[in-house]
Design an enzyme around this catalytic site. Structure first.
Site, PDB file in Angstrom:
ATOM      1  N   LYS A  11       0.672   3.210 -23.820  1.00 54.44           N
ATOM      2  CA  LYS A  11       1.887   3.702 -23.402  1.00 54.44           C
ATOM      3  C   LYS A  11       2.264   5.000 -24.348  1.00 54.44           C
ATOM      4  O   LYS A  11       1.511   4.893 -25.385  1.00 54.44           O
ATOM      5  CB  LYS A  11       2.936   2.768 -23.351  1.00 54.44           C
ATOM      6  CG  LYS A  11       2.874   1.497 -22.322  1.00 54.44           C
ATOM      7  CD  LYS A  11       4.056   0.721 -22.244  1.00 54.44           C
ATOM      8  CE  LYS A  11       4.158  -0.364 -21.341  1.00 54.44           C
ATOM      9  NZ  LYS A  11       5.367  -1.134 -21.181  1.00 54.44           N
ATOM     10  N   TYR A  51       6.365   1.592 -11.219  1.00 56.87           N
ATOM     11  CA  TYR A  51       7.193   0.235 -11.583  1.00 56.87           C
ATOM     12  C   TYR A  51       8.045  -0.118 -10.506  1.00 56.87           C
ATOM     13  O   TYR A  51       9.114  -0.918 -10.681  1.00 56.87           O
ATOM     14  CB  TYR A  51       7.705   0.529 -12.776  1.00 56.87           C
ATOM     15  CG  TYR A  51       7.135   0.216 -14.200  1.00 56.87           C
ATOM     16  CD1 TYR A  51       6.420  -1.115 -14.328  1.00 56.87           C
ATOM     17  CD2 TYR A  51       6.745   1.190 -15.200  1.00 56.87           C
ATOM     18  CE1 TYR A  51       5.727  -1.318 -15.699  1.00 56.87           C
ATOM     19  CE2 TYR A  51       5.939   1.037 -16.274  1.00 56.87           C
ATOM     20  CZ  TYR A  51       5.293  -0.256 -16.379  1.00 56.87           C
ATOM     21  OH  TYR A  51       4.766  -0.543 -17.586  1.00 56.87           O
ATOM     22  N   PHE A  59      16.875  -2.341 -16.500  1.00 50.80           N
ATOM     23  CA  PHE A  59      15.990  -1.714 -17.520  1.00 50.80           C
ATOM     24  C   PHE A  59      15.111  -0.443 -16.898  1.00 50.80           C
ATOM     25  O   PHE A  59      14.135  -0.041 -17.356  1.00 50.80           O
ATOM     26  CB  PHE A  59      15.007  -2.525 -18.667  1.00 50.80           C
ATOM     27  CG  PHE A  59      14.059  -3.572 -18.008  1.00 50.80           C
ATOM     28  CD1 PHE A  59      12.988  -3.095 -17.251  1.00 50.80           C
ATOM     29  CD2 PHE A  59      14.561  -4.860 -17.775  1.00 50.80           C
ATOM     30  CE1 PHE A  59      12.069  -3.890 -16.407  1.00 50.80           C
ATOM     31  CE2 PHE A  59      13.573  -5.907 -17.099  1.00 50.80           C
ATOM     32  CZ  PHE A  59      12.475  -5.358 -16.436  1.00 50.80           C
ATOM     33  N   ARG A  87      -3.956  -9.996 -20.700  1.00 54.25           N
ATOM     34  CA  ARG A  87      -2.563 -10.402 -20.758  1.00 54.25           C
ATOM     35  C   ARG A  87      -2.738 -11.153 -22.098  1.00 54.25           C
ATOM     36  O   ARG A  87      -1.831 -10.873 -22.825  1.00 54.25           O
ATOM     37  CB  ARG A  87      -2.088 -11.123 -19.650  1.00 54.25           C
ATOM     38  CG  ARG A  87      -2.082 -10.800 -18.430  1.00 54.25           C
ATOM     39  CD  ARG A  87      -0.753  -9.578 -18.224  1.00 54.25           C
ATOM     40  NE  ARG A  87       0.544 -10.044 -18.489  1.00 54.25           N
ATOM     41  CZ  ARG A  87       1.412  -9.268 -18.205  1.00 54.25           C
ATOM     42  NH1 ARG A  87       1.419  -8.088 -17.808  1.00 54.25           N
ATOM     43  NH2 ARG A  87       2.769  -9.929 -18.780  1.00 54.25           N
ATOM     44  N   THR A  93       5.584  -9.645 -23.610  1.00 50.19           N
ATOM     45  CA  THR A  93       6.320  -8.477 -23.462  1.00 50.19           C
ATOM     46  C   THR A  93       7.191  -8.026 -24.551  1.00 50.19           C
ATOM     47  O   THR A  93       7.229  -6.790 -24.801  1.00 50.19           O
ATOM     48  CB  THR A  93       7.362  -8.508 -22.027  1.00 50.19           C
ATOM     49  OG1 THR A  93       6.560  -9.113 -20.937  1.00 50.19           O
ATOM     50  CG2 THR A  93       7.893  -7.463 -21.807  1.00 50.19           C
ATOM     51  N   ARG A 104       0.515  -6.374 -28.995  1.00 52.10           N
ATOM     52  CA  ARG A 104       1.944  -6.098 -28.927  1.00 52.10           C
ATOM     53  C   ARG A 104       2.601  -6.644 -30.225  1.00 52.10           C
ATOM     54  O   ARG A 104       3.443  -6.070 -30.790  1.00 52.10           O
ATOM     55  CB  ARG A 104       2.697  -6.638 -27.602  1.00 52.10           C
ATOM     56  CG  ARG A 104       2.527  -5.744 -26.589  1.00 52.10           C
ATOM     57  CD  ARG A 104       2.841  -6.457 -25.190  1.00 52.10           C
ATOM     58  NE  ARG A 104       3.015  -5.424 -24.209  1.00 52.10           N
ATOM     59  CZ  ARG A 104       3.375  -5.916 -22.922  1.00 52.10           C
ATOM     60  NH1 ARG A 104       3.258  -7.179 -22.679  1.00 52.10           N
ATOM     61  NH2 ARG A 104       3.630  -4.923 -21.829  1.00 52.10           N
ATOM     62  N   ASN A 114       6.516  -1.175 -26.219  1.00 50.51           N
ATOM     63  CA  ASN A 114       5.674  -2.398 -26.478  1.00 50.51           C
ATOM     64  C   ASN A 114       4.231  -1.980 -26.334  1.00 50.51           C
ATOM     65  O   ASN A 114       3.413  -2.763 -26.185  1.00 50.51           O
ATOM     66  CB  ASN A 114       5.922  -3.587 -25.788  1.00 50.51           C
ATOM     67  CG  ASN A 114       5.910  -3.414 -24.065  1.00 50.51           C
ATOM     68  OD1 ASN A 114       5.607  -2.260 -23.850  1.00 50.51           O
ATOM     69  ND2 ASN A 114       6.472  -4.242 -23.559  1.00 50.51           N
ATOM     70  N   HIS A 117       0.365  -1.984 -21.172  1.00 55.13           N
ATOM     71  CA  HIS A 117       0.667  -2.521 -19.825  1.00 55.13           C
ATOM     72  C   HIS A 117      -0.606  -2.992 -19.576  1.00 55.13           C
ATOM     73  O   HIS A 117      -1.609  -2.428 -19.547  1.00 55.13           O
ATOM     74  CB  HIS A 117       1.034  -1.408 -18.997  1.00 55.13           C
ATOM     75  CG  HIS A 117       1.041  -2.124 -17.612  1.00 55.13           C
ATOM     76  ND1 HIS A 117       2.024  -2.558 -16.999  1.00 55.13           N
ATOM     77  CD2 HIS A 117       0.086  -1.931 -16.424  1.00 55.13           C
ATOM     78  CE1 HIS A 117       1.739  -3.063 -15.614  1.00 55.13           C
ATOM     79  NE2 HIS A 117       0.590  -2.502 -15.365  1.00 55.13           N
ATOM     80  N   GLU A 128      -2.625  -1.459  -8.612  1.00 58.14           N
ATOM     81  CA  GLU A 128      -2.354  -0.397  -9.938  1.00 58.14           C
ATOM     82  C   GLU A 128      -3.777   0.287 -10.108  1.00 58.14           C
ATOM     83  O   GLU A 128      -3.644   1.569 -10.568  1.00 58.14           O
ATOM     84  CB  GLU A 128      -1.958  -1.569 -11.109  1.00 58.14           C
ATOM     85  CG  GLU A 128      -0.599  -1.897 -10.927  1.00 58.14           C
ATOM     86  CD  GLU A 128      -0.223  -2.799 -11.753  1.00 58.14           C
ATOM     87  OE1 GLU A 128       0.806  -3.501 -11.954  1.00 58.14           O
ATOM     88  OE2 GLU A 128      -1.017  -3.208 -13.190  1.00 58.14           O
TER      89      GLU A 128
HETATM   90  P1  DAT Z   1       4.974  -6.797 -18.952  1.00 61.36           P
HETATM   91  O1  DAT Z   1       4.607  -5.501 -19.288  1.00 61.36           O
HETATM   92  O2  DAT Z   1       4.683  -7.836 -20.085  1.00 61.36           O
HETATM   93  O3  DAT Z   1       4.121  -7.042 -17.693  1.00 61.36           O
HETATM   94  P2  DAT Z   1       7.367  -6.708 -17.307  1.00 61.36           P
HETATM   95  O4  DAT Z   1       6.223  -6.490 -16.060  1.00 61.36           O
HETATM   96  O5  DAT Z   1       8.305  -7.772 -17.183  1.00 61.36           O
HETATM   97  O6  DAT Z   1       6.533  -7.143 -18.326  1.00 61.36           O
HETATM   98  O7  DAT Z   1       8.115  -5.551 -17.279  1.00 61.36           O
HETATM   99  C1  DAT Z   1       7.717  -4.054 -17.522  1.00 61.36           C
HETATM  100  C2  DAT Z   1       8.150  -3.513 -18.684  1.00 61.36           C
HETATM  101  O8  DAT Z   1       9.687  -3.281 -18.518  1.00 61.36           O
HETATM  102  C3  DAT Z   1       7.916  -4.024 -19.974  1.00 61.36           C
HETATM  103  O9  DAT Z   1       6.446  -3.837 -20.534  1.00 61.36           O
HETATM  104  C4  DAT Z   1       8.880  -3.657 -20.887  1.00 61.36           C
HETATM  105  C5  DAT Z   1       9.956  -3.320 -20.036  1.00 61.36           C
HETATM  106  N1  DAT Z   1      10.923  -4.590 -19.898  1.00 61.36           N
HETATM  107  C6  DAT Z   1      10.762  -5.775 -19.581  1.00 61.36           C
HETATM  108  N2  DAT Z   1      11.638  -6.523 -19.756  1.00 61.36           N
HETATM  109  C7  DAT Z   1      12.724  -5.769 -20.217  1.00 61.36           C
HETATM  110  C8  DAT Z   1      13.974  -6.082 -20.923  1.00 61.36           C
HETATM  111  N3  DAT Z   1      14.557  -7.301 -20.689  1.00 61.36           N
HETATM  112  N4  DAT Z   1      14.602  -5.175 -21.451  1.00 61.36           N
HETATM  113  C9  DAT Z   1      14.085  -4.065 -21.595  1.00 61.36           C
HETATM  114  N5  DAT Z   1      12.848  -3.361 -21.255  1.00 61.36           N
HETATM  115  C10 DAT Z   1      12.071  -4.439 -20.503  1.00 61.36           C
HETATM  116 MG    MG Z   2       4.458  -6.369 -15.663  1.00 62.93          MG
END
Ligand code: DAT
Ligand code: MG
Length: 140
Positions: A11, A51, A59, A87, A93, A104, A114, A117, A128
């Site tokens: 990222k 996304y 968020f 993962r 996350t 991370r 973080n 992805h 994706e």
């Molecule tokens: P991951 O990236 O671990 O697959 P995710 O798919 O739930 O996590 O979310 C995508 C992205 O969105 C994540 O990398 C960061 C952001 N995100 C997720 N949960 C969040 C939260 N509670 N507050 C702020 N950003 C968040």
């Molecule tokens: Mg995800």
């Protein structure tokens, strides 16, 4: 278990902090093979499309803006059980909850920044990978 491909993104926060090489070292040390890789800059529209599963989340807007702050590195990783294994290499996350030794935990700044992805299932991996790469770019 079988050989899988997963979509990885380094990222903008990690690219900005010069972490491409260190993150690629984690990937390769985990015996995942980078079979395709490109640096691009997403528009807000690209990020929103990528996304879209999170469109209803609070968020979503910040997440999509953060993905446009600078270039990203999109990559395809290949290996045995690659989706789940990447993962694990990434960690949770929220970097504050990520296990020591994960990308991370080592490099993430916050849940908003973080660093990486990774696809979360075979279905999302296919979708994706196709978002970023054409068939001619996917060779092993
Ligand atoms: P991951 O990236 O671990 O697959 P995710 O798919 O739930 O996590 O979310 C995508 C992205 O969105 C994540 O990398 C960061 C952001 N995100 C997720 N949960 C969040 C939260 N509670 N507050 C702020 N950003 C968040
Ligand atoms: Mg995800």
């Amino acid at each position: 278990m079988s050989v899988q491909q997963t979509l990885s993104i380094i990222k903008p926060d990690a690219v900005r902090r010069n972490l491409i090489g260190k993150i690629n070292d984690r990937i390769e040390s985990a015996d995942l093979k980078i079979i395709a890789q490109k640096m691009i800059r997403l528009t807000k529209e690209h990020a929103m499309a990528f996304y879209d599963v999170h469109a209803e989340r609070s968020f979503y807007n910040d997440l999509c803006s953060n993905m446009t702050l600078g270039p990203i590195v999109a990559q395809v990783l290949d290996g045995e059980n690659a989706i789940e294994r990447y993962r694990e290499v990434m960690g949770a996350t929220n970097p504050g909850s990520a296990a020591p030794g994960t990308i991370r935990h080592e490099f993430g700044e916050s849940v908003d920044f973080n660093s990486v992805h990774g696809s979360d299932s075979p279905e999302t991996a296919l979708k994706e990978i196709a978002f970023f790469f054409s068939r001619i770019e996917l060779h092993r």
